[in-house]
Write a protein that holds these residues in place. Structure first.
Motif, mmCIF file in Angstrom:
data_model
loop_
_atom_site.group_PDB
_atom_site.id
_atom_site.type_symbol
_atom_site.label_atom_id
_atom_site.label_comp_id
_atom_site.label_asym_id
_atom_site.label_seq_id
_atom_site.Cartn_x
_atom_site.Cartn_y
_atom_site.Cartn_z
ATOM 1 N N ILE A 407 -16.666 9.887 14.432
ATOM 2 C CA ILE A 407 -17.311 9.353 14.177
ATOM 3 C C ILE A 407 -18.131 9.290 13.026
ATOM 4 N N GLY A 408 -18.279 10.563 12.214
ATOM 5 C CA GLY A 408 -18.865 10.714 11.510
ATOM 6 C C GLY A 408 -18.192 10.388 10.007
ATOM 7 N N PHE B 494 -27.732 17.836 22.408
ATOM 8 C CA PHE B 494 -28.152 18.068 21.217
ATOM 9 C C PHE B 494 -27.539 17.708 19.773
ATOM 10 N N PHE B 495 -26.510 17.474 19.719
ATOM 11 C CA PHE B 495 -25.755 16.639 19.455
ATOM 12 C C PHE B 495 -25.461 15.475 18.552
ATOM 13 N N VAL B 496 -25.593 14.500 19.930
ATOM 14 C CA VAL B 496 -26.157 13.534 19.851
ATOM 15 C C VAL B 496 -26.939 12.872 19.691
ATOM 16 N N ILE B 497 -28.703 14.125 19.659
ATOM 17 C CA ILE B 497 -29.649 13.146 19.404
ATOM 18 C C ILE B 497 -29.521 13.538 17.799
ATOM 19 N N VAL B 498 -29.140 14.494 16.835
ATOM 20 C CA VAL B 498 -28.292 14.868 15.688
ATOM 21 C C VAL B 498 -28.331 13.238 14.756
ATOM 22 N N THR B 499 -26.824 13.167 15.716
ATOM 23 C CA THR B 499 -25.742 12.029 15.156
ATOM 24 C C THR B 499 -27.191 10.535 15.061
ATOM 25 N N VAL B 500 -27.562 10.864 16.345
ATOM 26 C CA VAL B 500 -28.796 9.097 15.689
ATOM 27 C C VAL B 500 -29.949 9.465 15.364
ATOM 28 N N VAL B 504 -29.878 6.110 12.012
ATOM 29 C CA VAL B 504 -31.092 5.963 11.379
ATOM 30 C C VAL B 504 -31.523 6.103 9.413
ATOM 31 N N PHE B 505 -31.497 7.486 9.562
ATOM 32 C CA PHE B 505 -31.497 7.964 7.908
ATOM 33 C C PHE B 505 -30.961 7.275 7.131
ATOM 34 N N ILE B 506 -29.578 7.385 7.339
ATOM 35 C CA ILE B 506 -28.516 6.396 6.528
ATOM 36 C C ILE B 506 -28.748 5.183 6.597
ATOM 37 N N TYR B 507 -29.810 4.343 7.684
ATOM 38 C CA TYR B 507 -29.399 2.691 7.228
ATOM 39 C C TYR B 507 -31.389 2.539 6.736
ATOM 40 N N LEU B 508 -32.254 3.765 6.895
ATOM 41 C CA LEU B 508 -32.766 3.273 5.881
ATOM 42 C C LEU B 508 -33.251 3.837 4.744
ATOM 43 N N TYR B 513 -32.069 2.364 -0.910
ATOM 44 C CA TYR B 513 -31.288 1.809 -2.214
ATOM 45 C C TYR B 513 -31.460 0.499 -2.625
ATOM 46 N N TRP B 514 -31.133 -0.361 -1.978
ATOM 47 C CA TRP B 514 -30.985 -1.826 -1.870
ATOM 48 C C TRP B 514 -32.469 -1.906 -3.053
ATOM 49 N N ASN B 515 -33.304 -2.330 -2.047
ATOM 50 C CA ASN B 515 -34.236 -2.554 -2.262
ATOM 51 C C ASN B 515 -35.042 -2.096 -3.848
#
Lengths: 497, 520
Positions: A407-408, B494-500, B504-508, B513-515
């Motif tokens: 996924i990553g 734990f891993f699922v939470i970290v991934t989510v 979110v961080f990637i999206y933000l 960056y685009w802004n």
């Protein structure tokens, strides 16, 4: 001081390209273990039998009959007509025949030296390393490019890989071919060469050879077809969709063909081991009644953990008529899938076992040294195994982790895909499909391996999964160093183009 | 010098004493008889016509007569091999076109004064003289063998040599008659003094019984044995219902029987093994006895250790489930193999020797067969179709009539019908048999229906629920696995939470960056 260093560096860079740098390094590092006596390689875990039989080779008589303990250097070449020469038909025959030709030309017509096998693999391997490194660093010759070249050496020059060259394992050829496949795609993605068609050809030829190099590789069809989709987005490639579709279809047909070409004995062996070392293992309760419910006599749970060939004394002959009638005829892939679908927890446990085997690249159950070298049986070399040993030490043994990596990686490369799609570039798109193909291999090969053969020889059957992982890691790091992970054409290079 | 001698003899005494302690407690060794060695010399195995099975059958017959047989192919025969330590020599011709060629053997045999038996074609002149008749070759005929009011039609034979015009001292066994109208008849087997002759060897039916009769007479080993009904080809993987069904049938019809079964050395903790042993216990309780059958050999390593360890494992795990084999069974070739014989057969004093399978898997063939206290010669019950099975029928050697364990319900019915039709009086182990199997760690004995393990009498009438309690290994394993499962799930979450969070961080980050670009 630093000026001198800089000028020296630039001189070096002018003379030796990163690709040449990587090629020279792996040539020296792997050349030492493959050709300088006492040579290293891999012992025989039983896989050689078919290859020898098919290619008109035979084991020279020995007093020592534990084939897996040590590397065997010499084999006999049959002189009379070989009636078994189509016993199994794989693309591996090409490399063996080439090695035999060289052996006959330069060494002997009666005795085959395993180093000629190593030589053939080695030659193709060096070419692959050159092409791949070139495609990963193009068009730069910066310090970073040499770092990437060094990473190529570290990961793909690892002895865990190169030991395969001095053996008859199909893995040697598979490893070399996947390097070419990745090199071809990355060269196309990054416009390394003026013309596209040579690399497109290289991709399809290497893919077909890879799929047909052993029966188990039929499963790679999916990954390779996905990688081929990326090629559709290449520019200036007339009738490209048709050509790519035709190529993908050929890969698919090759996969189907090789899958059904397996002889009955091999199919039965896989079936039995998929049952005895898959269905019957990692079940927290007694499997007897579960098997009964599946329509197979529960007494067959007693076969738990057994091998098809290698057990000395058994209550029943695994290849006998009774087993065929009451077990092997009743189970097939469909039966196994249905069983696992109703025993998901057990299946998950099996996949976790597979995950712990993912980083076990170096074959642990066979020796790396020849018998006269003074090493213990099944001794393992530690020469240039830093990468594989590190991966083995830190890679967690959970299948869920494989999924997360997938996924990553797909997520990370999806950004490049999205951006390039918007800008009508193809680099990110082609590369994205490459990563999807590689990552899917990491995830579905364990599933395929467990369903078709259980835990039997699992580490070896996961070879392509871990190789896909390693190639993805290599690609990822090189993209970070090149600053091309998300923005495939960095700002400073836009002016150049 | 004196000192040296003293030291030498002292060493010998010490080492003898040591030996006394080192050597395992003596196992039931068959009394070393000197009058039971026989040499079998054959011309060729004749693999084309599969005559190896005749050699196997002959070897098993002799083993059942407690004759220690050494087998040699004529090409391997060396001068002096046939010496006075043998009571007899058997010459077997399997391939008329090959015949006896080894001159050394022919000379040695003519000098030999013990019992001589010739089987097959190519009778030598000296042999005919010894038998005291005249020989005649008969070509391309089909014969009917008659013996004791039984008849069997023999398959078509190319050439057969018969001996006629015998002196009065000669004894004949069975007659061969032609199917032509004039119905000429010739003697089948002949004995004159210490010389015997059989014109052919077949490993089934009336001809085999006649052959056994002759060989028994010649070596004076004639007994009267009732046949033992034996179900073969049983494994822990067999259909247990059928075994149970048949054993119940035998019990109800008062037919004593035996079962020859393999066992497993691993996975004995599984329910499948409990079910198997439960059925075997009920066999024991229904008057059946169990022979532990030889495992399938493949990829054999050359040390016998693996096999003898397996044998111990089989015995121990079966005994834990109150299943007590009374003897061992194996294909004939196991007795011709040093490793297989020493590490399996020799542990038991009662053998059941089965015919060789199509493919033999020798580990270390030595062709020096051993003997047991008693070994049953086996032949399929179905091979006696043409022989009248009366209630008084007896065999010259210990014989087991075998039925392969049926593989379907209709086969089970067929077996029952076959059994109900036969008039035979079956051998009853509970009245006749005492046996023992001894390994260094375990001693199993059977005495007239009672079982003893390491000297203690054992009760086989134990319910499987009791047994299961006896062998339950508790629950701590489950508790630990629960712990790991919980731990695994925690990690997953734990891993699922970290991934989510990462996503979110990637999206933000992307948006920020685009802004930045837009403002420029």
């Amino acid at each position: 001081m630093s000026k001198i260093l800089k000028s020296w560096c630039s001189k070096f860079a002018k003379r030796v390209s990163p690709a040449m740098f990587a090629t020279i390094l792996v040539a020296i590092i792997s050349g030492i273990i493959l050709f300088i006596p006492p040579i290293k390689g891999l012992g025989d875990n039983g896989d050689f039998y078919n290859v020898l039989l098919t290619n008109g080779l035979y084991r020279l008589p020995m007093h020592y009959n534990q084939l897996s303990d040590y590397v065997i250097n010499k084999f006999g070449i049959l002189h009379y007509y070989n009636e078994n020469h189509f016993y199994t038909f794989t693309s591996q025959m090409i490399s063996v025949k080439l090695a035999m030709f060289l052996n006959k030309l330069f060494y002997s017509r009666t005795v085959f030296d395993i180093r000629f096998m190593g030589l053939v693999h080695y030659g193709f391997y060096l070419g692959g390393i050159y092409l791949l490194t070139k495609s990963l660093v193009h068009p730069f010759r910066k310090v970073g490019s040499y770092v990437i070249a060094f990473l190529v050496v570290l990961i793909l020059g690892d002895s865990a890989y190169t030991l395969f060259f001095n053996s008859f394992y199909a893995e040697a050829g598979m490893f070399v071919l996947i390097i070419y496949i990745m090199a071809a795609i990355m060269s196309l993605a990054r416009d390394v060469y003026a013309k596209n068609w040579p690399m497109v050809w290289l991709f399809f030829v290497a893919s077909i050879l890879l799929v047909t190099s052993s029966q188990a590789n039929a499963s790679l069809t999916i990954s390779l077809v996905i990688m081929a989709i990326g090629l559709v987005f290449l520019p200036g490639f007339k009738a490209r969709r048709l050509a790519v579709a035709f190529g993908a279809l050929t890969i698919f047909l090759a996969g189907v063909g090789i899958y059904f070409s397996a002889n009955e004995e091999a199919v039965n062996a896989n079936k039995l081991q998929a049952f005895s070392q898959g269905v019957l293992l990692e079940n927290t309760k007694d499997p007897t009644e579960d098997i009964d419910r599946g329509g197979v006599d529960g007494q067959y749970s007693l076969i738990r953990g057994k091998n098809y060939y290698t057990d000395s004394y058994t209550a029943i002959k695994p290849s006998g008529a009774y087993t065929k009638k009451h077990l092997l005829k009743k189970i097939n892939v469909g039966w196994t899938v249905h069983y696992y679908a109703t025993h998901l927890k057990q299946f998950n446990n099996l996949l976790d076992v597979a995950a712990t085997d993912i980083p076990n690249l170096q074959m642990k159950n066979v020796g790396d040294f020849s018998r006269n070298s003074g090493h213990k049986p099944r001794a393992q070399t530690r020469y240039f195994t830093l990468y594989s040993a590190t991966l083995g030490a830190f890679y967690p043994g959970k299948y869920a982790f494989d999924l997360l990596i997938m996924i990553g990686a797909i997520g990370a490369y999806a950004v490049g895909f999205y951006l390039d799609n918007k800008r009508n570039h193809y680099y990110g798109i082609v590369r994205f499909f490459l990563v999807v193909g590689l990552m899917l291999a990491l995830v579905y090969i364990p599933i395929y391996a467990v369903i078709t053969g259980g835990e039997f020889n699992l580490a070896q059957r996961l070879f392509m999964a871990v190789t896909s992982l390693n190639l993805t890691i290599l690609l990822f790091v090189s993209d970070i160093i090149n600053h091309t992970l998300w923005h495939t054409t960095p700002e400073e290079d836009d002016d150049e183009e | 010098m004196k000192n040296n001698k003293f030291a030498g003899s002292f060493l010998v005494v010490i080492s003898l004493l040591l030996l006394l302690f080192i050597v395992d407690p003596p196992q039931p060794v068959q009394a070393a008889r000197t009058d039971n060695k026989v040499l079998l010399v054959y011309d060729s195995q004749n693999n084309l016509q599969k005559k190896a099975k005749n050699i196997d059958a002959l070897q098993r017959v002799l083993t059942s007569m407690n004759l220690q047989i050494r087998t040699v192919e004529q090409a391997d025969y060396k001068k002096g091999d046939l010496n006075s330590s043998y009571v007899g020599v058997i010459t077997m011709i399997n391939w008329r076109q090959v015949g006896l060629k080894n001159r050394t053997f022919i000379t040695d045999r003519s000098k030999f004064s013990g019992i001589k038996l010739h089987i097959g074609n190519n009778l030598l002149k000296s042999e005919i003289e010894a038998l005291g008749g005249s020989a005649q070759d008969l070509y391309r005929q089909q014969f009917i063998l008659k013996n004791h009011a039984n008849t069997q039609t023999l398959p078509f034979s190319e050439t057969i040599t018969v001996v006629q015009n015998l002196p009065k001292s000669a004894k004949t066994f069975g007659t061969l008659s032609t199917q032509q109208e004039d119905q000429k008849s010739y003697p089948f087997g002949v004995i004159n003094g210490t010389n015997g002759y059989l014109p052919s060897f077949r490993s089934s039916g009336l001809s085999l019984m006649t052959e056994i009769e002759l060989i028994g007479q010649l070596f004076s080993r004639v007994g009267k044995y009732q046949p033992l009904l034996t179900f073969t080809n049983v494994t822990p993987y067999s259909n247990l219902e059928y075994i149970d069904d048949l054993s119940l049938y035998c019990y109800k019809n008062e037919i004593p029987f035996a079962i020859s079964t393999t066992s497993v050395s691993q996975n004995t903790d599984l329910k499948a093994f409990d079910r198997f042993t439960a059925v075997m216990r009920s066999v024991e309780n229904r008057g059946g006895i169990i022979f532990l059958n030889a495992p399938e050999v493949s990829n054999a390593d050359n040390s016998g250790q693996t096999l003898s360890n397996k044998f111990s494992d089989y015995l121990v795990t079966l005994a834990q489930h109150k299943v007590f084999p009374v003897g061992v069974s194996a294909p004939g070739y196991w007795n011709q193999d040093k490793i297989l014989r020493n590490n399996f057969l020799d542990y038991g004093d009662h053998w059941l020797m089965l015919p060789d399978p199509e493919e033999t898997a020798f580990v270390h063939q030595d062709n020096k067969a051993n003997v047991a206290t008693e070994s049953f010669f086996t032949m399929p019950l179905s091979s006696l179709k043409e022989v009248k099975k009366t209630s008084t029928m007896a065999f010259a050697i210990p014989t087991a009539l075998t039925i392969s364990m049926p593989d379907s319900k209709t086969h089970v019915q067929m077996v029952k019908r076959e059994l109900s039709r036969s008039q035979l009086t079956w051998y009853d182990p509970a009245n006749n048999l005492t046996t023992r199997i001894a390994t260094p760690s375990t001693l199993l004995e059977y005495k007239y229906g009672n079982y003893f393990a390491n000297g203690q009498q054992e009760d086989t009438q134990i319910s499987s629920s009791l047994l299961n309690k006896e062998f339950d290994d508790g629950s701590p394993k489950a508790a630990m696995s629960k712990y790991f499962r919980v731990q695994g799930n925690v990690f997953m979450v734990f891993f699922v939470i970290v991934t989510v969070v990462l996503l979110v961080f990637i999206y933000l980050g992307q948006r920020v960056y685009w802004n930045n670009f837009r403002r420029k």
